[in-house]
Write a protein that holds these residues in place. Structure first.
Motif, short mmCIF file in Angstrom:
data_model
loop_
_atom_site.label_atom_id
_atom_site.label_comp_id
_atom_site.label_asym_id
_atom_site.label_seq_id
_atom_site.Cartn_x
_atom_site.Cartn_y
_atom_site.Cartn_z
N GLU A 143 0.84 -1.21 0.00
CA GLU A 143 0.00 0.00 0.00
C GLU A 143 0.87 1.26 0.00
O GLU A 143 0.60 2.21 -0.74
N ALA A 144 1.93 1.26 0.80
CA ALA A 144 2.83 2.41 0.86
C ALA A 144 3.54 2.62 -0.48
O ALA A 144 3.67 3.76 -0.95
N ARG A 145 3.99 1.54 -1.11
CA ARG A 145 4.66 1.66 -2.41
C ARG A 145 3.70 2.18 -3.47
O ARG A 145 4.08 3.00 -4.31
N ARG A 146 2.47 1.72 -3.44
CA ARG A 146 1.49 2.19 -4.42
C ARG A 146 1.24 3.69 -4.26
O ARG A 146 1.11 4.41 -5.24
N HIS A 147 1.16 4.14 -3.02
CA HIS A 147 0.90 5.56 -2.80
C HIS A 147 2.11 6.42 -3.18
O HIS A 147 1.96 7.46 -3.82
N THR A 148 3.30 6.00 -2.76
CA THR A 148 4.50 6.82 -2.97
C THR A 148 5.12 6.64 -4.34
O THR A 148 5.91 7.48 -4.77
N ARG A 149 4.79 5.53 -5.00
CA ARG A 149 5.42 5.18 -6.28
C ARG A 149 6.94 5.13 -6.12
O ARG A 149 7.69 5.56 -7.00
N SER A 150 7.37 4.62 -4.97
CA SER A 150 8.80 4.46 -4.71
C SER A 150 9.00 3.28 -3.77
O SER A 150 8.03 2.72 -3.26
N GLU A 151 10.26 2.93 -3.57
CA GLU A 151 10.57 1.92 -2.56
C GLU A 151 10.27 2.53 -1.19
O GLU A 151 10.30 3.76 -1.02
N VAL A 152 10.01 1.68 -0.24
CA VAL A 152 9.74 2.14 1.13
C VAL A 152 10.47 1.22 2.11
O VAL A 152 10.83 0.09 1.76
N THR A 153 10.66 1.72 3.30
CA THR A 153 11.20 0.90 4.38
C THR A 153 10.34 1.12 5.62
O THR A 153 9.86 2.23 5.86
N THR A 154 10.14 0.07 6.38
CA THR A 154 9.34 0.16 7.60
C THR A 154 10.12 0.96 8.64
O THR A 154 11.27 0.64 8.93
#
Length: 150
Positions: A36-47
């Motif tokens: 969900e975070a990747r879809r929103h940011t359109r980038s890689e994410v880290t917890t």
């Protein structure tokens, strides 16, 4: 649009009491929230943070679980994802068994934080918006207290 994952709880997912391992559910929650975070940011994410998980009811062997994640708040480079886990009965009825909130930081290819698109909470209830802001403030207070203790 929320991200949803469905799992059937298998023998490898349960303890000796045929209840789902909490760690297994936490792994699934982290993955769904990250998507969900990747879809929103359109980038890689880290917890970056996981608020205390609320295990409301046990999940048993052969239960079908539905894990739903949605954005509740965005900052400059971070965002909060709410995740709810339900057990789904054969008749389609669902009941909540777990609730979690995770914070992710959007990162570039070098692992450095990058800005995230703002989230328009128009579809959220005002109470959920206010709760997300309160959780953010509490996290900041806890982080500051931890820095003072070191």
């Amino acid at each position: 649009m929320p991200t949803t994952q469905v799992q059937i709880v298998m023998a490898s997912h349960v303890n000796g009491q045929n209840r789902l391992f909490g760690g297994q559910l936490m792994q699934w929650i982290d993955v769904v929230a990250a998507v969900e975070a990747r879809r929103h940011t359109r980038s890689e994410v880290t917890t970056a943070a996981v608020d205390p998980l609320e295990f409301i009811e046990p999940v048993h062997l052969n239960d079908v679980i539905v894990i739903k994640a949605h954005v509740t708040w965005t900052g400059r480079t971070s965002l909060e994802i709410a995740v709810e886990t339900f057990v789904e009965q054969l008749d389609g009825h669902r009941h909540l068994v777990n609730r979690a909130h995770l914070v992710f930081v959007a990162i570039d290819n070098d692992g450095r934080p990058v800005p995230v698109p703002p989230y328009d909470p128009a579809d959220m209830e005002p109470e959920e918006q206010a709760a997300a802001i309160r959780r953010r403030e509490l996290r900041l207070q806890l982080r500051e207290a931890a820095r003072r203790d070191t």
